[in-house]
Design a protein around this motif. Structure first.
Motif, PDB file in Angstrom:
ATOM      1  N   LEU A 138      45.176  52.081  48.169  1.00  0.00           N
ATOM      2  CA  LEU A 138      44.522  53.251  47.898  1.00  0.00           C
ATOM      3  C   LEU A 138      45.378  54.301  47.039  1.00  0.00           C
ATOM      4  O   LEU A 138      45.094  54.936  46.079  1.00  0.00           O
ATOM      5  CB  LEU A 138      43.636  54.067  48.682  1.00  0.00           C
ATOM      6  CG  LEU A 138      42.397  53.274  49.434  1.00  0.00           C
ATOM      7  CD1 LEU A 138      42.206  54.163  50.788  1.00  0.00           C
ATOM      8  CD2 LEU A 138      41.444  53.152  48.515  1.00  0.00           C
ATOM      9  N   LEU A 139      46.648  54.446  47.333  1.00  0.00           N
ATOM     10  CA  LEU A 139      47.474  55.119  46.601  1.00  0.00           C
ATOM     11  C   LEU A 139      47.853  54.614  45.074  1.00  0.00           C
ATOM     12  O   LEU A 139      48.351  55.466  44.410  1.00  0.00           O
ATOM     13  CB  LEU A 139      48.963  54.906  47.262  1.00  0.00           C
ATOM     14  CG  LEU A 139      49.007  55.448  48.539  1.00  0.00           C
ATOM     15  CD1 LEU A 139      50.275  55.358  49.473  1.00  0.00           C
ATOM     16  CD2 LEU A 139      48.737  56.910  48.772  1.00  0.00           C
ATOM     17  N   ASP A 140      47.367  53.319  44.986  1.00  0.00           N
ATOM     18  CA  ASP A 140      47.651  52.931  43.570  1.00  0.00           C
ATOM     19  C   ASP A 140      46.009  52.960  42.994  1.00  0.00           C
ATOM     20  O   ASP A 140      45.912  52.237  41.863  1.00  0.00           O
ATOM     21  CB  ASP A 140      48.224  51.553  43.645  1.00  0.00           C
ATOM     22  CG  ASP A 140      49.395  51.453  43.900  1.00  0.00           C
ATOM     23  OD1 ASP A 140      50.201  52.592  43.573  1.00  0.00           O
ATOM     24  OD2 ASP A 140      50.013  50.720  44.765  1.00  0.00           O
ATOM     25  N   VAL A 141      45.175  53.629  43.377  1.00  0.00           N
ATOM     26  CA  VAL A 141      43.661  53.704  42.570  1.00  0.00           C
ATOM     27  C   VAL A 141      44.165  54.389  41.436  1.00  0.00           C
ATOM     28  O   VAL A 141      44.748  55.426  41.176  1.00  0.00           O
ATOM     29  CB  VAL A 141      42.667  54.454  43.479  1.00  0.00           C
ATOM     30  CG1 VAL A 141      41.784  54.747  42.688  1.00  0.00           C
ATOM     31  CG2 VAL A 141      42.348  53.297  44.545  1.00  0.00           C
ATOM     32  N   LEU A 163      38.136  52.021  41.768  1.00  0.00           N
ATOM     33  CA  LEU A 163      37.076  51.873  42.648  1.00  0.00           C
ATOM     34  C   LEU A 163      35.742  52.033  41.823  1.00  0.00           C
ATOM     35  O   LEU A 163      35.492  52.459  40.851  1.00  0.00           O
ATOM     36  CB  LEU A 163      37.254  53.154  43.466  1.00  0.00           C
ATOM     37  CG  LEU A 163      38.157  53.172  44.699  1.00  0.00           C
ATOM     38  CD1 LEU A 163      38.223  54.619  45.270  1.00  0.00           C
ATOM     39  CD2 LEU A 163      37.658  52.192  45.867  1.00  0.00           C
ATOM     40  N   HIS A 164      34.860  51.139  42.366  1.00  0.00           N
ATOM     41  CA  HIS A 164      33.482  50.931  41.785  1.00  0.00           C
ATOM     42  C   HIS A 164      32.476  51.303  42.918  1.00  0.00           C
ATOM     43  O   HIS A 164      32.923  51.066  44.228  1.00  0.00           O
ATOM     44  CB  HIS A 164      33.263  49.495  41.505  1.00  0.00           C
ATOM     45  CG  HIS A 164      34.098  49.103  40.353  1.00  0.00           C
ATOM     46  ND1 HIS A 164      33.561  48.853  39.036  1.00  0.00           N
ATOM     47  CD2 HIS A 164      35.451  48.685  40.212  1.00  0.00           C
ATOM     48  CE1 HIS A 164      34.615  48.427  38.141  1.00  0.00           C
ATOM     49  NE2 HIS A 164      35.607  48.317  38.825  1.00  0.00           N
ATOM     50  N   ARG A 165      31.220  51.675  42.496  1.00  0.00           N
ATOM     51  CA  ARG A 165      30.319  52.159  43.749  1.00  0.00           C
ATOM     52  C   ARG A 165      29.089  52.025  43.172  1.00  0.00           C
ATOM     53  O   ARG A 165      28.706  52.060  41.834  1.00  0.00           O
ATOM     54  CB  ARG A 165      30.558  53.823  43.791  1.00  0.00           C
ATOM     55  CG  ARG A 165      29.618  54.273  44.921  1.00  0.00           C
ATOM     56  CD  ARG A 165      29.985  55.763  45.069  1.00  0.00           C
ATOM     57  NE  ARG A 165      29.643  56.684  43.862  1.00  0.00           N
ATOM     58  CZ  ARG A 165      29.968  57.800  43.839  1.00  0.00           C
ATOM     59  NH1 ARG A 165      30.969  58.374  44.545  1.00  0.00           N
ATOM     60  NH2 ARG A 165      29.694  58.634  42.547  1.00  0.00           N
ATOM     61  N   PHE A 166      28.129  51.444  44.227  1.00  0.00           N
ATOM     62  CA  PHE A 166      26.857  51.420  43.984  1.00  0.00           C
ATOM     63  C   PHE A 166      25.909  51.854  44.988  1.00  0.00           C
ATOM     64  O   PHE A 166      26.285  52.147  46.174  1.00  0.00           O
ATOM     65  CB  PHE A 166      26.495  49.948  43.335  1.00  0.00           C
ATOM     66  CG  PHE A 166      26.427  48.940  44.535  1.00  0.00           C
ATOM     67  CD1 PHE A 166      25.288  48.635  45.371  1.00  0.00           C
ATOM     68  CD2 PHE A 166      27.682  48.169  44.666  1.00  0.00           C
ATOM     69  CE1 PHE A 166      25.258  47.518  46.428  1.00  0.00           C
ATOM     70  CE2 PHE A 166      27.787  47.252  45.759  1.00  0.00           C
ATOM     71  CZ  PHE A 166      26.437  46.988  46.525  1.00  0.00           C
ATOM     72  N   GLU A 167      24.767  52.479  44.353  1.00  0.00           N
ATOM     73  CA  GLU A 167      23.880  52.966  45.667  1.00  0.00           C
ATOM     74  C   GLU A 167      22.825  51.763  45.942  1.00  0.00           C
ATOM     75  O   GLU A 167      22.357  50.864  45.018  1.00  0.00           O
ATOM     76  CB  GLU A 167      22.836  53.816  45.168  1.00  0.00           C
ATOM     77  CG  GLU A 167      21.811  54.347  46.104  1.00  0.00           C
ATOM     78  CD  GLU A 167      21.219  55.826  45.439  1.00  0.00           C
ATOM     79  OE1 GLU A 167      20.075  56.403  46.169  1.00  0.00           O
ATOM     80  OE2 GLU A 167      21.653  56.294  44.377  1.00  0.00           O
ATOM     81  N   VAL A 168      22.572  51.366  47.144  1.00  0.00           N
ATOM     82  CA  VAL A 168      21.773  50.224  47.549  1.00  0.00           C
ATOM     83  C   VAL A 168      20.440  50.544  47.236  1.00  0.00           C
ATOM     84  O   VAL A 168      19.696  51.312  47.597  1.00  0.00           O
ATOM     85  CB  VAL A 168      22.008  50.146  49.190  1.00  0.00           C
ATOM     86  CG1 VAL A 168      21.155  48.986  49.589  1.00  0.00           C
ATOM     87  CG2 VAL A 168      23.445  49.627  49.418  1.00  0.00           C
ATOM     88  N   VAL A 169      19.909  49.700  46.274  1.00  0.00           N
ATOM     89  CA  VAL A 169      18.399  49.550  45.931  1.00  0.00           C
ATOM     90  C   VAL A 169      17.793  48.675  46.558  1.00  0.00           C
ATOM     91  O   VAL A 169      16.209  48.630  46.618  1.00  0.00           O
ATOM     92  CB  VAL A 169      18.351  49.585  44.402  1.00  0.00           C
ATOM     93  CG1 VAL A 169      19.181  50.774  43.665  1.00  0.00           C
ATOM     94  CG2 VAL A 169      19.056  48.457  43.905  1.00  0.00           C
TER      95      VAL A 169
END
Length: 253
Positions: free
Chosen positions: A116-119, A125-131
């Motif tokens: 995470l120090l190299d983000v 990071l990718h993110r999605f809301e659960v549909v």
């Protein structure tokens, strides 16, 4: 009481189990490191140079790609039943700037990996809301309402369940066996038919007993849902004593 299907799915996708990502209309599948944030949204930690990063690159003018995360439960001990498989899907988007930094903190709260120090450099990071969410167990697939999924909580004991079972068996085996025999009305000298705990969740213990090939499963419910491992320790300490009694009740699983 026992975990609801929504709670089981939240537990499975929380980030303690390996995940497989299936990206729509792209080659795959891909192993992925993931967690869920407090709202149940899925965070994916993706190496910048990887097949998954290429698959997650939107086509044309799109900013998101359709993705399914597949997580299979790993039983914590021999003879323990699996919780099944969770499938959650949504539209994944890459994060940037402050949003990515906040997401990194959410990720670290579940899985504090040094990557995470190299983000922002070697990782994104990718993110999605659960549909859409589904829970598969045996030959049954059950759809989970996305709102019920979002409102559910992952089981706080799941991440340490294997450790807890090992501790009970290795350091408190005699006391636990005696306690279970008293609760189930079994003889103390049951031998290889003696009961043993094979799963633990915030609502109770799953116990097997009986001869090999004809073992039965019974749930012993806690007086209340537990919030953390410390509550379990406080609850079990007097219960496994030589003369312990319990307000729990047995329920055939």
């Amino acid at each position: 009481m026992r975990p609801s299907p929504a709670e089981i799915v939240r537990t499975l996708v929380a980030g303690r189990l390996p995940g497989i990502a299936h990206v729509a209309h792209r080659p795959g599948p891909h192993q992925v490191r993931h967690v869920t944030d407090p709202d149940g949204r899925v965070l994916l930690l993706v190496p910048v140079v990887s097949d998954l990063a290429a698959a997650l690159r939107p086509a044309g003018g799109d900013s998101e790609v359709a993705l399914v995360l597949d997580v299979l439960d790993l039983p914590p001990a021999a003879g323990a039943p699996s919780l099944g498989r969770a499938w959650v899907s949504g539209w994944a988007a890459r994060l940037d700037g402050d949003e990515e930094r906040r997401a990194a903190l959410d990720f670290a709260a579940v899985e504090p990996t040094g990557d995470l120090l190299d983000v922002g450099t070697r990782f994104r990071l990718h993110r999605f809301e659960v549909v859409e969410a589904r829970w598969e167990r045996g030959d049954t697939v059950r759809r989970i309402d996305p709102e019920a999924y979002a409102e559910a909580e992952a089981d706080p004991l799941h991440a340490v369940e294997a450790e807890l079972l090992t501790d009970l068996a290795d350091h408190h085996g005699t006391e636990v066996a005696g306690y279970l025999c008293r609760q189930l009305g079994l003889a103390d000298d049951a031998g290889d038919a003696a009961p043993r705990v094979v799963r633990i969740d915030r609502y109770g213990l799953l116990v097997t007993h009986g001869r090999p090939g004809a073992r039965r499963r019974v749930r012993l419910a806690f007086p209340r849902p537990l919030q953390c491992q410390a509550e379990l320790t406080r609850l079990l300490h007097p219960l496994v004593g030589r003369h312990a009694s319990s307000p729990r009740h047995a329920d055939h699983a």
